[in-house]
Write a protein that holds these residues in place. Sequence first.
Motif, PDB file in Angstrom:
ATOM      1  N   VAL A 621       0.827  -1.260  -0.239  1.00 59.66           N
ATOM      2  CA  VAL A 621      -0.128   0.239   0.304  1.00 59.66           C
ATOM      3  C   VAL A 621       0.441   1.227  -0.242  1.00 59.66           C
ATOM      4  O   VAL A 621       0.462   2.181   0.290  1.00 59.66           O
ATOM      5  CB  VAL A 621      -0.674   0.173   1.530  1.00 59.66           C
ATOM      6  CG1 VAL A 621      -2.306  -1.244   1.052  1.00 59.66           C
ATOM      7  CG2 VAL A 621      -0.275  -0.043   2.529  1.00 59.66           C
ATOM      8  N   SER A 622       2.230   0.801  -0.426  1.00 54.03           N
ATOM      9  CA  SER A 622       3.146   2.334  -0.378  1.00 54.03           C
ATOM     10  C   SER A 622       3.277   2.996  -1.734  1.00 54.03           C
ATOM     11  O   SER A 622       1.868   2.401  -2.615  1.00 54.03           O
ATOM     12  CB  SER A 622       4.476   1.954   0.219  1.00 54.03           C
ATOM     13  OG  SER A 622       5.064   1.281  -1.512  1.00 54.03           O
ATOM     14  N   ARG A 623       3.885   4.029  -1.834  1.00 49.66           N
ATOM     15  CA  ARG A 623       3.270   5.680  -2.460  1.00 49.66           C
ATOM     16  C   ARG A 623       4.051   4.663  -3.878  1.00 49.66           C
ATOM     17  O   ARG A 623       3.596   4.997  -5.448  1.00 49.66           O
ATOM     18  CB  ARG A 623       3.669   6.766  -2.604  1.00 49.66           C
ATOM     19  CG  ARG A 623       3.631   7.553  -3.635  1.00 49.66           C
ATOM     20  CD  ARG A 623       2.619   7.823  -3.909  1.00 49.66           C
ATOM     21  NE  ARG A 623       2.237   9.030  -5.352  1.00 49.66           N
ATOM     22  CZ  ARG A 623       2.170   8.744  -6.566  1.00 49.66           C
ATOM     23  NH1 ARG A 623       2.591   7.614  -6.816  1.00 49.66           N
ATOM     24  NH2 ARG A 623       2.180   9.465  -7.248  1.00 49.66           N
ATOM     25  N   GLU A 624       4.795   3.582  -3.243  1.00 48.98           N
ATOM     26  CA  GLU A 624       6.139   3.755  -4.625  1.00 48.98           C
ATOM     27  C   GLU A 624       5.273   2.073  -5.714  1.00 48.98           C
ATOM     28  O   GLU A 624       5.446   1.667  -6.967  1.00 48.98           O
ATOM     29  CB  GLU A 624       7.255   3.165  -3.621  1.00 48.98           C
ATOM     30  CG  GLU A 624       8.073   3.636  -3.147  1.00 48.98           C
ATOM     31  CD  GLU A 624       7.620   5.520  -4.432  1.00 48.98           C
ATOM     32  OE1 GLU A 624       8.628   5.220  -5.418  1.00 48.98           O
ATOM     33  OE2 GLU A 624       7.719   7.063  -3.933  1.00 48.98           O
ATOM     34  N   ASN A 625       3.880   1.472  -4.463  1.00 47.86           N
ATOM     35  CA  ASN A 625       3.826   0.253  -5.172  1.00 47.86           C
ATOM     36  C   ASN A 625       2.769   1.196  -6.604  1.00 47.86           C
ATOM     37  O   ASN A 625       2.126   1.320  -6.087  1.00 47.86           O
ATOM     38  CB  ASN A 625       3.305  -0.472  -4.459  1.00 47.86           C
ATOM     39  CG  ASN A 625       2.727  -2.094  -4.810  1.00 47.86           C
ATOM     40  OD1 ASN A 625       2.024  -1.782  -6.311  1.00 47.86           O
ATOM     41  ND2 ASN A 625       2.996  -3.130  -4.038  1.00 47.86           N
ATOM     42  N   PRO A 626       3.407   0.533  -8.441  1.00 50.47           N
ATOM     43  CA  PRO A 626       2.308   0.732  -8.950  1.00 50.47           C
ATOM     44  C   PRO A 626       1.239   0.417  -8.899  1.00 50.47           C
ATOM     45  O   PRO A 626       0.125   0.809  -9.699  1.00 50.47           O
ATOM     46  CB  PRO A 626       3.208   0.745  -9.933  1.00 50.47           C
ATOM     47  CG  PRO A 626       4.533  -0.290  -9.821  1.00 50.47           C
ATOM     48  CD  PRO A 626       4.609  -0.622  -8.833  1.00 50.47           C
ATOM     49  N   LEU A 627       0.719  -1.098  -8.774  1.00 53.03           N
ATOM     50  CA  LEU A 627      -0.445  -1.746  -8.807  1.00 53.03           C
ATOM     51  C   LEU A 627      -1.450  -1.075  -8.275  1.00 53.03           C
ATOM     52  O   LEU A 627      -2.497  -1.457  -8.547  1.00 53.03           O
ATOM     53  CB  LEU A 627       0.317  -3.598  -8.556  1.00 53.03           C
ATOM     54  CG  LEU A 627       0.302  -3.659 -10.503  1.00 53.03           C
ATOM     55  CD1 LEU A 627       1.648  -5.420 -10.170  1.00 53.03           C
ATOM     56  CD2 LEU A 627      -0.195  -4.039 -11.333  1.00 53.03           C
ATOM     57  N   THR A 628      -1.276  -1.984  -6.548  1.00 57.32           N
ATOM     58  CA  THR A 628      -2.659  -2.473  -5.831  1.00 57.32           C
ATOM     59  C   THR A 628      -3.700  -1.106  -5.885  1.00 57.32           C
ATOM     60  O   THR A 628      -4.814  -1.068  -6.180  1.00 57.32           O
ATOM     61  CB  THR A 628      -1.754  -1.604  -4.819  1.00 57.32           C
ATOM     62  OG1 THR A 628      -1.106  -3.008  -3.602  1.00 57.32           O
ATOM     63  CG2 THR A 628      -3.030  -1.772  -3.536  1.00 57.32           C
ATOM     64  N   GLY A 629      -2.850   0.881  -5.779  1.00 54.39           N
ATOM     65  CA  GLY A 629      -3.501   1.402  -6.468  1.00 54.39           C
ATOM     66  C   GLY A 629      -4.795   1.401  -7.580  1.00 54.39           C
ATOM     67  O   GLY A 629      -6.069   1.587  -7.837  1.00 54.39           O
TER      68      GLY A 629
END
Length: 656
Positions: A621-629
């Motif tokens: 759920v970090s800003r750096e993970n491009p997939l979750t959002g």
Amino acid sequence: MNRIIGISVGVIFLSTIALTILPTWFSKPVDYNADVKPILNKHCMSCHGGVKKAGDVSFLFEHELVKPGKSGRIPVVRGDAEASEMIRRILTDDPEEKMPKNAPSLNPDEIAILKQWINEGAAWETHWAYRRIEKPDVPSLGAVSNLFGLLPSKAQKWANNEIDKFILQKLTEQGLPFSPEASRATLIRRVSLDLTGLPPTEKQVHDFEQDTSERAYETLVDQLLASPAYGERWAAMWMDLARYADTKGYESDGGRTMWPYRDYVIKSFNQDKPFDRFTIEQLAGDLLGKNNEGFPLEENLIATGFHRNTMTNNEGGTNDEEFRVAAQIDRVNTTWEVWQGTTFNCIQCHSHPYDPIPHDDYYKYMAFFNNSRDEDVWDEWPKLRFYKGADSARVARLKQWIRKYDPAQLPEKTQFIRVLEPKINAHNFIQGDASTSLLISYYGIKDKGNARISQVNLTNAGSVVVRLTTKAPNAILTLHLDRLDGPVLTTVRVPARDTVLVAPISPATGKHDVFLSLKSTTSPQEWVRIDWVSFQKMLPGSDQPDYTRILSDYSTILTRPAESIPVIWEGKGDFARKTHVFIRGNWMVKGAEVKPDVPTLLGPLPPGLPRNRLGLAQWLVSRENPLTGRVIVNRFWEQLFGGHCRNAGRFWFTGR
């Protein structure tokens, strides 16, 4: 008049610029993701990808694309399509060399795209779903027809928010008209079904139709969001993703108490819990902050039921370790499917056929989950236990005793009372004489029988806690140190009933093999069943008058049944496991040892995050993970309007 002349001059100027730039649009560079990758996936990847690399040629990774194949020729020579072996094989008339092999040829447009791409330098791009999410520019509604927004238009009046402007832009591109606003009765029916799954009542429809205020719709939405039915409707979607069930699965499909997890999900939606917290609690609730007794919050532990919805196999003749591993694999695949929208299970056996994710990355990811203490046992431990009535009073009395005589023991004793961990499950015993497996997961022993428990850490252990049951009267169980005839650790008389015994043991340090033997001359053919054993510190206050009563309370608490729910609990220290790559996905053929990590395609794990499930959840759920959002927004959007991505589980290279 001057203002009109000024506007006219501005329009002519902008039109001139547009006509000057327009011709370059028709010679735009080839886009790898939009133009090239679909061709490679369609015609090449089945033979030259993660599963198969015919001729030592692969188009999965950039470095493989420009590396000589088995023939010695380079598939893609950047800047020179004619020198590229891929183009030569596509164009040749030699049936032995022509590509794709035994498949329809590429059409002229596809060939032209590949040639142009190579001649332009064969630029390699990250797939759109793996790029960092950035806030897009909101489309302008200005156009020549309305003097670039200076004159009001129907479109401007129709668009009430930023999302409307994106929709309007696409409608305009497709030459489609926008729909007029629906009637009040239609609107309330739509929004009520979407938010609560229920149609509106006649009174709700009447009240909405009579409300002429500007905020009538917003007021209606707020009322629906405040309804308990809102959480129930949206929890149903999430429980499908969590593979929720009130049974264990497989052939017997026995019952399982999971409703507290269901209630947790409903409550989370109704509380509008932030999604990052919702995620972290479910994946790592046992690793979050603790209460004043050193134990995780109940709600956080119940949340970990998400990954206890895996199946348990109680069929005779099955191997508990095989199905423990199957549960871990299910957790890896489900986590990727739900939060990353990517099919990850194929990487269990080989590198991903379409995405640059190597085989080893699967097991690095599995290492995050591999220390959970569940082991496919009949009773599905660990479970969070809830005590009531007299047992609740016993728990309170025991805790008060520990606070008085050794407060440092409170966290570990509270932990054992609530989740019965850490313990050694009896299916890990090495069977000796007159021994067998009972109910698949338990150890059975008769008169003159014996077994070995390997490498038990006895440092600071002053007692043994063991759950057993038998009908044999006068049976005596003895524990020996290091060998069957070694020093006696303890000897206990086994009651002829189902019970948890707490007995003192002789002091020892370090790791030792512990041997157990049984003497049961009265009923030598009667089995004594052992479920589990735990070596612990002795309860404090042994020199106090009421010590015997406290020991009895402890034994009674652990013996009596209690309401419980399966939860995830992290094994630490001697209970942590090593994780290995499974060669071709076979759990019995182990390769190199790996440590917890995220795929290099999406990594690295940010510095400072722990290398456990908590760190994994925080990374997801970090800003750096491009997939979750992207994936989660798509899942909710799909429930209302249909997904942006055609398949919610295909955010990888073949996804569109």
